[in-house]
Design an enzyme around this catalytic site. Structure first.
Site, mmCIF file in Angstrom:
data_model
loop_
_atom_site.group_PDB
_atom_site.id
_atom_site.type_symbol
_atom_site.label_atom_id
_atom_site.label_comp_id
_atom_site.label_asym_id
_atom_site.label_seq_id
_atom_site.Cartn_x
_atom_site.Cartn_y
_atom_site.Cartn_z
ATOM 1 C CG HIS A 63 -1.795 1.211 1.280
ATOM 2 N ND1 HIS A 63 -3.024 1.222 0.665
ATOM 3 C CD2 HIS A 63 -1.618 2.444 1.800
ATOM 4 C CE1 HIS A 63 -3.570 2.405 0.813
ATOM 5 N NE2 HIS A 63 -2.741 3.168 1.504
ATOM 6 C CG ASP A 121 -12.425 2.914 4.582
ATOM 7 O OD1 ASP A 121 -11.979 3.780 5.356
ATOM 8 O OD2 ASP A 121 -12.084 2.833 3.393
ATOM 9 N NE ARG A 175 -10.865 10.068 7.350
ATOM 10 C CZ ARG A 175 -9.896 9.275 6.869
ATOM 11 N NH1 ARG A 175 -10.181 8.037 6.507
ATOM 12 N NH2 ARG A 175 -8.682 9.707 6.764
ATOM 13 C CB SER A 192 -9.150 4.598 6.495
ATOM 14 O OG SER A 192 -9.349 4.525 5.117
ATOM 15 C CE LYS A 244 -9.281 1.291 2.747
ATOM 16 N NZ LYS A 244 -9.314 2.587 2.121
HETATM 17 N N1 URA Z 1 -6.215 5.950 1.844
HETATM 18 C C1 URA Z 1 -7.203 5.305 2.493
HETATM 19 O O1 URA Z 1 -7.621 4.229 2.083
HETATM 20 N N2 URA Z 1 -7.726 5.879 3.589
HETATM 21 C C2 URA Z 1 -7.298 7.059 4.065
HETATM 22 O O2 URA Z 1 -7.787 7.506 5.052
HETATM 23 C C3 URA Z 1 -6.254 7.726 3.378
HETATM 24 C C4 URA Z 1 -5.727 7.143 2.270
#
Ligand code: URA
Length: 422
Positions: A45, A124, A131, A146, A150
């Site tokens: 990520h 999320d 957000r 967040s 995932k």
């Molecule tokens: N990427 C995400 O999936 N969530 C966030 O809060 C910021 C970047």
């Protein structure tokens, strides 16, 4: 929820609170159950950048070496690009796979490139939209919960994080990047998922291509052994961590050699073709990238004055892509995959007046004008170069933060960071 997000943003969350929030977010959806697979299951990520097409190279590369890569990516966010938008510039490519189809694909050949669906951490998605509306995106505990909700629902045996720092990163300061890395490593440990983070530079765009189809083309070149050195350095650094975490290589040196062979033998590029074909896309783009969407207007941006390139500001480049129609200002905006920039000059280059620095790809004359204005802002030409951030500066694990030990292949003059690739 909006009140909770504002409170979390302003007052922060303590470690127990972030842990509870992450668990609740994971439990709001399904998990990808891959426990029957014996190979390591590793995702990567990135916190986001400009020209960051590493995932497009890394996923097929690492999967071609026997690692299972269930890669879940996002769309462009703010000035940064998103892997899903890039992939969708390949005609027919489907990123909306159900968990069952993703699982079948992973069983068959070990890689699936998917977007977040209603099945994984649906809480999320809703929180993220709120957000955005309440300006509470830039909160370390909310970002950590967040992302990790995932990733932890993907059934991984390991995760590698690319935490960007520098003016083009969402968290430009090193200290905040390290804080985020440590929190995500801790959340991973709580769920039995080892996490390694590398801190990488986003004070200039990564590679040369910036814009969806242009980045896919550069990624294809990289998979064929013709990638720009900075892109390859970051890709190899992250890939080495993935291979070691998966148990597919005993150390990063061996991992790097395996990746070079996967590229030179064509295995990595073949894996990309396989993924594209399985997800409904046109696999012939790997042989012939001119099948990707092509911009109607192309124009050179030349140096307005002589001097040294002090900076190539990623935020100005990223905002330029949006101005050309290649990104979004609202979630529902359509993205033009063909537009963007190829940045040829790098920080530290000495340039003459009128020398070509970049190429603008636009859909019309107005786009060319917008691109010219963005690049005039992005390129800072002065008397002296400003030292760029090291491409990979730190490695963070459960045991702490260590300076990144550049491999010998990175230190030699044969692998300079700011020389034009062939
Ligand atoms: N990427 C995400 O999936 N969530 C966030 O809060 C910021 C970047």
């Amino acid at each position: 929820m909006a009140a909770f997000l504002m409170a979390a943003f302003i007052r922060g969350l303590d470690r127990d609170e972030v842990g509870a929030l992450t668990r609740t977010m994971i439990d709001s959806g399904r998990r990808l159950d891959l426990a029957h697979m014996t190979a390591g299951r590793i995702d990567k990520h990135s916190t986001g950048g400009v020209g960051d097409k590493v995932s497009l190279v890394l996923a097929p590369l690492v999967a071609s070496l026997g690692v299972v890569v269930p890669m879940m990516s996002g769309r462009g966010l703010g000035h940064t690009g998103g892997t899903l938008d890039k992939l969708e510039s390949i005609a027919g490519f489907q990123t909306k796979l159900s968990l069952d189809s993703a699982r079948r694909q992973l069983d068959e050949f070990g890689c699936a490139l998917i977007g977040q669906s209603e099945e994984i951490a649906p809480m999320d998605r809703r929180m993220y939209a709120l957000r955005d509306a309440t300006c509470t995106v830039e909160s370390i505990p909310l970002i950590a919960a967040s992302i990790m909700s995932k990733k932890l629902a993907e059934g991984l045996t390991g995760l590698v994080l690319d935490i960007k720092r520098g003016s083009g990163a969402f968290l430009p300061e090193l200290e905040r990047g390290l804080e985020l890395a440590k929190l995500m490593i801790d959340l991973g440990a709580e769920h039995g998922c080892p996490v390694v983070a590398l801190i990488t530079a986003m004070d200039r765009p990564l590679g040369r291509a910036c814009g969806n189809a242009l980045e896919v083309e550069e990624a294809i070149h990289a998979l064929r052994g013709e990638g720009p050195p900075d892109l390859m350095q970051v890709t190899y650094a992250l890939g080495a961590e993935m291979l070691v975490l998966a148990g597919a290589a005993p150390n990063t040196d061996t991992a790097r050699r395996k990746m070079e062979v996967a590229i030179s033998s064509g295995r990595a590029a073949e894996m990309f073709q396989r993924i594209i074909a399985a997800q409904g896309g046109d696999p012939a783009v790997v042989e012939d990238p001119s099948r990707l969407p092509q911009a109607r207007e192309v124009e050179i941006f030349s140096a307005p004055r002589a001097g040294v390139i002090a900076r190539v500001e990623p935020r100005a480049v990223g905002r330029g892509i949006i101005a050309l129609g290649g990104g979004r200002t609202r979630m529902e905006d359509r993205v033009d995959p063909s537009v963007g920039f190829v940045i040829r000059a790098r920080p530290g280059d000495v340039v003459r007046v009128g020398e070509p620095l970049a190429t603008i790809f636009a859909r019309d004359e107005a786009g060319i004008a917008a691109g010219m204005a963005s690049l005039a802002e992005a390129f800072v030409i002065s008397e002296e170069a400003e030292p760029p951030l090291p491409l990979v500066s730190h490695r963070v694990t459960r045991t702490g933060v260590e300076p990144y030990e550049a491999e010998p292949w990175v230190r030699t003059a044969e692998f300079p960071v700011f020389v034009e690739p062939r």
